[in-house]
Design a protein around this motif. Structure first.
Motif, short mmCIF file in Angstrom:
data_model
loop_
_atom_site.label_atom_id
_atom_site.label_comp_id
_atom_site.label_asym_id
_atom_site.label_seq_id
_atom_site.Cartn_x
_atom_site.Cartn_y
_atom_site.Cartn_z
N ALA A 14 -53.78 21.00 6.33
CA ALA A 14 -54.15 22.27 5.70
C ALA A 14 -52.94 22.88 4.99
CB ALA A 14 -54.69 23.25 6.75
N ALA A 15 -51.77 22.78 5.61
CA ALA A 15 -50.54 23.30 5.00
C ALA A 15 -50.27 22.59 3.67
CB ALA A 15 -49.36 23.14 5.95
N ALA A 16 -50.43 21.28 3.66
CA ALA A 16 -50.19 20.51 2.43
C ALA A 16 -51.16 20.92 1.33
CB ALA A 16 -50.31 19.01 2.73
N ARG A 17 -52.42 21.16 1.70
CA ARG A 17 -53.43 21.56 0.72
C ARG A 17 -53.14 22.95 0.16
NH1 ARG A 17 -56.49 19.61 -3.15
NH2 ARG A 17 -58.36 20.86 -3.45
N VAL A 18 -52.75 23.88 1.03
CA VAL A 18 -52.40 25.23 0.58
C VAL A 18 -51.21 25.17 -0.37
CG1 VAL A 18 -51.50 27.49 1.30
CG2 VAL A 18 -53.30 26.39 2.63
N ALA A 19 -50.21 24.36 -0.02
CA ALA A 19 -49.03 24.23 -0.88
C ALA A 19 -49.42 23.69 -2.25
CB ALA A 19 -48.00 23.31 -0.21
N ALA A 20 -50.32 22.71 -2.30
CA ALA A 20 -50.75 22.13 -3.57
C ALA A 20 -51.51 23.15 -4.42
CB ALA A 20 -51.63 20.89 -3.31
N ILE A 21 -52.42 23.89 -3.81
CA ILE A 21 -53.21 24.91 -4.54
C ILE A 21 -52.28 26.02 -5.03
CG2 ILE A 21 -54.99 26.69 -4.31
CD1 ILE A 21 -56.33 24.83 -2.20
N ALA A 22 -51.40 26.49 -4.17
CA ALA A 22 -50.49 27.58 -4.54
C ALA A 22 -49.58 27.15 -5.68
CB ALA A 22 -49.66 28.00 -3.32
N SER A 23 -49.11 25.91 -5.63
CA SER A 23 -48.24 25.40 -6.67
C SER A 23 -48.95 25.38 -8.03
CB SER A 23 -47.78 23.99 -6.28
OG SER A 23 -47.17 23.36 -7.36
N LYS A 24 -50.21 24.94 -8.04
CA LYS A 24 -50.99 24.90 -9.28
C LYS A 24 -51.20 26.29 -9.85
CE LYS A 24 -53.81 20.78 -8.66
NZ LYS A 24 -55.10 20.30 -8.20
N GLN A 25 -51.37 27.28 -8.96
CA GLN A 25 -51.65 28.65 -9.41
C GLN A 25 -50.39 29.49 -9.56
OE1 GLN A 25 -54.77 30.51 -7.14
NE2 GLN A 25 -56.13 28.76 -7.32
N GLY A 26 -49.23 28.90 -9.24
CA GLY A 26 -47.98 29.64 -9.36
C GLY A 26 -47.85 30.79 -8.39
N LYS A 27 -48.44 30.62 -7.20
CA LYS A 27 -48.41 31.67 -6.17
C LYS A 27 -47.63 31.19 -4.96
CE LYS A 27 -52.59 34.19 -7.18
NZ LYS A 27 -53.59 35.01 -6.54
N PRO A 28 -47.23 32.12 -4.07
CA PRO A 28 -46.57 31.69 -2.84
C PRO A 28 -47.54 30.92 -1.95
CG PRO A 28 -46.67 34.11 -2.99
CD PRO A 28 -47.32 33.56 -4.21
N ALA A 29 -47.02 30.02 -1.13
CA ALA A 29 -47.86 29.20 -0.24
C ALA A 29 -48.23 30.00 1.01
CB ALA A 29 -47.14 27.91 0.11
N ILE A 30 -49.15 30.95 0.82
CA ILE A 30 -49.60 31.81 1.92
C ILE A 30 -51.12 31.82 1.92
CG2 ILE A 30 -49.58 34.12 2.93
CD1 ILE A 30 -46.97 34.63 1.35
N LEU A 31 -51.73 31.35 3.00
CA LEU A 31 -53.19 31.34 3.13
C LEU A 31 -53.61 32.51 3.99
CD1 LEU A 31 -55.91 29.81 2.68
CD2 LEU A 31 -55.48 28.68 4.87
N ARG A 32 -54.55 33.31 3.49
CA ARG A 32 -55.10 34.42 4.27
C ARG A 32 -56.44 34.00 4.83
NH1 ARG A 32 -54.39 39.22 5.61
NH2 ARG A 32 -52.67 39.60 4.20
N LEU A 33 -56.58 34.14 6.15
CA LEU A 33 -57.85 33.91 6.84
C LEU A 33 -58.37 35.27 7.29
CD1 LEU A 33 -60.08 32.33 8.36
CD2 LEU A 33 -58.45 32.02 10.22
N ALA A 34 -59.59 35.59 6.91
CA ALA A 34 -60.21 36.84 7.34
C ALA A 34 -61.59 36.53 7.90
CB ALA A 34 -60.32 37.81 6.16
#
Length: 110
Positions: free
Chosen positions: A12-32
């Motif tokens: 999950a961490a690797a996937r968040v990092a990949a998505i964040a990198s594509k969007q130019g955002k920090p690698a932080i996933l919010r779960l609500a």
């Protein structure tokens, strides 16, 4: 607040990092957790710009998982994983607090 009550799996961490990198955002996933879904509560995922004051933060491989204090009561002890199958790829929450779930895997009751 106990920040060890949540776990972000390496996949999950690797996937968040990949998505964040594509969007130019920090690698932080919010779960609500919000009301709704087929079982009473549903999980909501999104990228965050940073943690809020009342967030619980856990980190795996440099990627942070943040959860607000209200949602934390419902997801304490959870593992957030990323799974790929024939049905597609998705973030999955393994929640020991859930009394019942549903077929879609994104809704639960306590």
């Amino acid at each position: 607040m106990d920040t060890n009550s949540l776990t972000l799996s390496p996949s999950a961490a690797a996937r968040v990092a990949a998505i964040a990198s594509k969007q130019g955002k920090p690698a932080i996933l919010r779960l609500a957790v919000e009301g709704g879904g087929c079982s009473g509560f549903q999980y909501k995922f999104g990228l965050a710009d940073g943690p809020e004051a009342d967030d619980s933060v856990t980190e795996t491989d440099g990627v942070r998982l943040v959860v607000d204090s209200v949602s934390l009561d419902l997801v304490s002890g959870c593992v957030v994983d990323f799974v790929e199958s024939l049905g597609g790829a998705a973030f999955k929450v393994e929640n020991p607090n859930a009394a019942a779930g549903c077929g879609c895997g994104s809704s639960f009751s306590v």
